[in-house]
Design a protein around this motif. Structure first.
Motif, PDB file in Angstrom:
ATOM      1  N   THR A 139      -0.923  10.826   8.946  1.00 29.56           N
ATOM      2  CA  THR A 139      -1.564  11.444   7.776  1.00 29.56           C
ATOM      3  C   THR A 139      -1.353  10.584   6.533  1.00 29.56           C
ATOM      4  O   THR A 139      -2.219  10.546   5.651  1.00 29.56           O
ATOM      5  N   ASP A 140      -0.221   9.886   6.454  1.00 30.43           N
ATOM      6  CA  ASP A 140       0.006   8.964   5.333  1.00 30.43           C
ATOM      7  C   ASP A 140      -1.012   7.820   5.368  1.00 30.43           C
ATOM      8  O   ASP A 140      -1.543   7.416   4.324  1.00 30.43           O
ATOM      9  N   ILE A 141      -1.273   7.303   6.569  1.00 31.18           N
ATOM     10  CA  ILE A 141      -2.280   6.251   6.697  1.00 31.18           C
ATOM     11  C   ILE A 141      -3.649   6.785   6.305  1.00 31.18           C
ATOM     12  O   ILE A 141      -4.377   6.168   5.519  1.00 31.18           O
ATOM     13  N   LEU A 166       0.832  -1.206   0.000  1.00 34.90           N
ATOM     14  CA  LEU A 166       0.000   0.000   0.000  1.00 34.90           C
ATOM     15  C   LEU A 166       0.867   1.257   0.000  1.00 34.90           C
ATOM     16  O   LEU A 166       0.557   2.241  -0.695  1.00 34.90           O
ATOM     17  N   ALA A 167       1.942   1.233   0.776  1.00 33.19           N
ATOM     18  CA  ALA A 167       2.847   2.384   0.836  1.00 33.19           C
ATOM     19  C   ALA A 167       3.542   2.590  -0.507  1.00 33.19           C
ATOM     20  O   ALA A 167       3.674   3.728  -0.990  1.00 33.19           O
ATOM     21  N   GLU A 168       3.983   1.497  -1.135  1.00 33.58           N
ATOM     22  CA  GLU A 168       4.639   1.604  -2.441  1.00 33.58           C
ATOM     23  C   GLU A 168       3.669   2.160  -3.482  1.00 33.58           C
ATOM     24  O   GLU A 168       4.057   2.971  -4.333  1.00 33.58           O
ATOM     25  N   LEU A 173      -2.910   5.330   2.567  1.00 33.58           N
ATOM     26  CA  LEU A 173      -3.015   3.881   2.707  1.00 33.58           C
ATOM     27  C   LEU A 173      -4.459   3.427   2.874  1.00 33.58           C
ATOM     28  O   LEU A 173      -4.958   2.591   2.100  1.00 33.58           O
ATOM     29  N   ALA A 174      -5.138   3.980   3.861  1.00 35.53           N
ATOM     30  CA  ALA A 174      -6.504   3.529   4.160  1.00 35.53           C
ATOM     31  C   ALA A 174      -7.469   3.692   2.983  1.00 35.53           C
ATOM     32  O   ALA A 174      -8.305   2.811   2.765  1.00 35.53           O
ATOM     33  N   LEU A 210      -6.166  -2.749  -5.813  1.00 37.91           N
ATOM     34  CA  LEU A 210      -6.606  -1.729  -4.866  1.00 37.91           C
ATOM     35  C   LEU A 210      -6.227  -0.330  -5.352  1.00 37.91           C
ATOM     36  O   LEU A 210      -7.005   0.615  -5.204  1.00 37.91           O
ATOM     37  N   LYS A 211      -5.045  -0.207  -5.916  1.00 37.97           N
ATOM     38  CA  LYS A 211      -4.614   1.092  -6.441  1.00 37.97           C
ATOM     39  C   LYS A 211      -5.547   1.571  -7.543  1.00 37.97           C
ATOM     40  O   LYS A 211      -5.972   2.732  -7.561  1.00 37.97           O
TER      41      LYS A 211
END
Length: 581
Positions: free
Chosen positions: A285-287, A271-273, A291-292, A326-327
């Motif tokens: 804030t990234d989550i 998810l991070a990639e 990500l979420a 997902l992306k």
């Protein structure tokens, strides 16, 4: 302290001014804690005014986490689960389709599979199954020889399902965090800190937080250590559900982020990639923003059940393949969400929604997917400073949708006021879901607006921007950012700090990027020079173009560390601009 404010280009700015004694106290506390005075001012203005309160917030001691045995019915639920494991009973986890529900389910699966439980899970399809545990799911569980159902992130309003479970002789343990309305009779145990007579002192856990605390109690009971992965899942679900990041939530998110930066499960890494993020500096804030939403897109547009194998999977090829899906789904979700927001904006521009007489924006369409209306409602709240209820019109004569609200209005209380005409509802003060018959649309719209009008003033319906502290461009240094890390994680009730910069001057012609972002190079009264980026604020260009040459202006900004391709820069992000009055 005295509160002041004036109208900026988009927002009404509000800030506090402190007496001489308060300023002296802020300076003394800053020195005692070795914290930048501007950052101490941020915390002081948010109510952390004593050394003890500040220390507790900044350093989050272990006492922020409470004994899970204090949860009403917690011990009873644990004993029943352990008995089911011992006797090889089949256990069904009944979750929800959002990230909180998905991570709650994953926490239960991770913990109970490790103990040899005969366990499976069910996540409802948003359109086909609807929200929460249903009588139909109970019947299917019984027909498949399950003898225990555990709900996660739902169940507190599953009146029909619990009644059916009693009739069919299957035990149901409810774990939930939503507000209680009405009484559930027949559940084997109800674990929800928000229920009456529950002695658990912290009432703001997410659904995954309640699941985690129950598993924590179970593992303590048998003298074992929780699997490491549950802390990652806890941080992900807590941030995603936008619960307050204070007290115990702050404690666990902070711990989870610390672990995530050291080592991540494969799914989090993927998810991070996808978002171009470096896990070594991952933040809340990234989550919340990167990500979420990818994981949420699955439950909003498709069947969420495969999310569990993604989160818990170890086959790198399969996890990466699903991560790409997902992306793509998240890109699709953003496009659909924009369409919904554009539709509502067009209603306002055409006068179909009259903001002068509207206290709650209520709108519906058969073309708005039920899984996206909640996100769109949040966007519309930020545009028009009003509670928003967006509804999906179904083919069977129902309206199903989501509510989002402003701090001044408790939307859950508003739904309780109209409960006699609703088929179902549930949620919190700031966000909720509901359904009712299409034939009652006009009546509902009229009644919810009448109730809101009795609770709100016109001043409540104005876009506001709270300024945490005043500063200068030269204040923003690497050392300043090191201090700001102690204020993290940022999120609900603990937003990123905002700073007012006065007397700025443009040093170069502002540039518009991708038609929506504005980049400008400015100088401050202290002689410092920096670039300020205004994201999604194309209107700022007109402000600058209409400004006289050499004119001074003010800005409210946030500041953050920016990491791109392993390079670190300090980034100043503009929020609004204005002139002195």
């Amino acid at each position: 302290m005295i509160q002041h404010g004036y109208q900026g280009l988009k927002y009404k700015w509000r800030w506090r001014e402190y007496s001489h004694d308060q300023q002296a106290e802020i300076a003394a506390l800053a020195g005692r804690l070795n914290l930048n005075p501007m950052l101490l001012e941020v915390l002081y203005g948010r109510g952390h005014t004593s050394y003890e309160e500040l220390s507790s917030f900044l350093f989050t001691p272990d006492t922020a986490s409470h004994d899970p045995a204090l949860l009403k019915d917690g011990t009873k639920a644990v004993e029943r689960i352990l008995r089911a494991i011992e006797h090889k009973e089949k256990i069904l986890i009944a979750g929800d389709y959002d990230v909180d529900g998905i991570t709650s389910t994953a926490v239960m699966m991770t913990c109970l599979l490790a103990l040899g439980a005969q366990i499976n899970f069910f996540l409802p399809h948003r359109t086909r199954n609807g929200y929460g545990l249903s009588a139909e799911v109970v019947e299917k569980a019984v027909s498949n020889s399950y003898s225990l159902i555990i709900t996660v992130d739902n169940g507190i309003t599953a009146f029909d399902a619990i009644k059916k479970s009693t009739q069919l002789g299957i035990d149901v343990i409810v774990t939930d965090h939503h507000q209680v309305h009405g009484e559930i009779s027949g559940a084997y145990a109800i674990v929800n800190p928000c229920q009456e007579s529950c002695g658990y002192p912290y009432k703001s856990l997410a659904g995954v937080g309640v699941s985690f605390k129950l598993m924590d109690l179970l593992y303590k009971t048998i003298g074992q250590t929780l699997p490491r992965r549950v802390y990652e899942l806890l941080a992900l679900g807590t941030v995603a559900d936008v619960v307050p990041l204070h007290g115990e939530n702050r404690y666990w998110v902070r711990r989870g982020l610390h672990l995530l930066r050291q080592e991540q499960c494969l799914a989090i890494r993927v998810l991070a990639e996808n978002a171009g993020l470096d896990c070594r500096v991952l933040g809340s804030t990234d989550i919340g923003f990167s990500l979420a939403p990818q994981l949420n897109a699955l439950g909003r547009l498709e069947d969420p059940r495969s999310s569990i194998s993604f989160l818990l999977g170890s086959d790198e090829a399969l996890v990466r393949e699903f991560g790409l899906k997902l992306k793509d789904l998240n890109i699709k979700r953003r496009a659909i969400e924009k369409t919904v927001v554009d539709d509502v904006e067009s209603y306002v521009k055409s006068g179909a929604i009259d903001l002068d007489s509207t206290y709650v924006i209520v709108a519906d369409s058969e073309n708005w997917p039920a899984g996206v209306v909640g996100l769109a409602a949040s966007r519309i709240v930020s545009l028009f400073a009003r509670p928003v209820i967006l509804l999906h019109r179904t083919s069977d004569g129902k309206l199903k949708g989501s509510c989002r609200s402003i701090p001044e209005f408790n939307i859950f209380d508003g739904l309780k006021e109209t409960a006699d005409m609703l088929s179902s509802f549930g949620g919190h003060s700031h966000a909720a879901g509901l359904s009712f018959e299409q034939s009652r649309y006009d009546e509902f719209k009229e009644r919810i607006n009448a109730y809101a009008k009795s609770k709100l003033t016109k001043d409540d319906l104005v876009l506001k921007l709270d300024v945490d502290a005043h500063g200068c461009l030269g204040d923003f240094t690497d050392r300043f950012m090191d201090g700001m890390k102690y204020l993290e994680p940022f999120g609900s009730t603990n937003p990123e700090p905002t700073f007012m910069l006065k007397g700025l001057v443009l040093l170069d012609t502002p540039k518009i990027m991708k038609d929506v972002h504005v980049k400008c190079f400015v100088g401050g009264q202290d002689g410092a020079k920096r670039t300020i980026l205004f994201f999604n604020r194309p209107d700022v260009i007109s402000f600058f173009n209409n400004m006289g040459r050499g004119s001074l202006f003010n800005a409210v900004v946030s500041v953050r560390d920016n990491y791109f391709r392993s390079e670190h820069t300090l980034q100043v992000q503009g929020i609004d601009v204005g002139f002195d009055v």
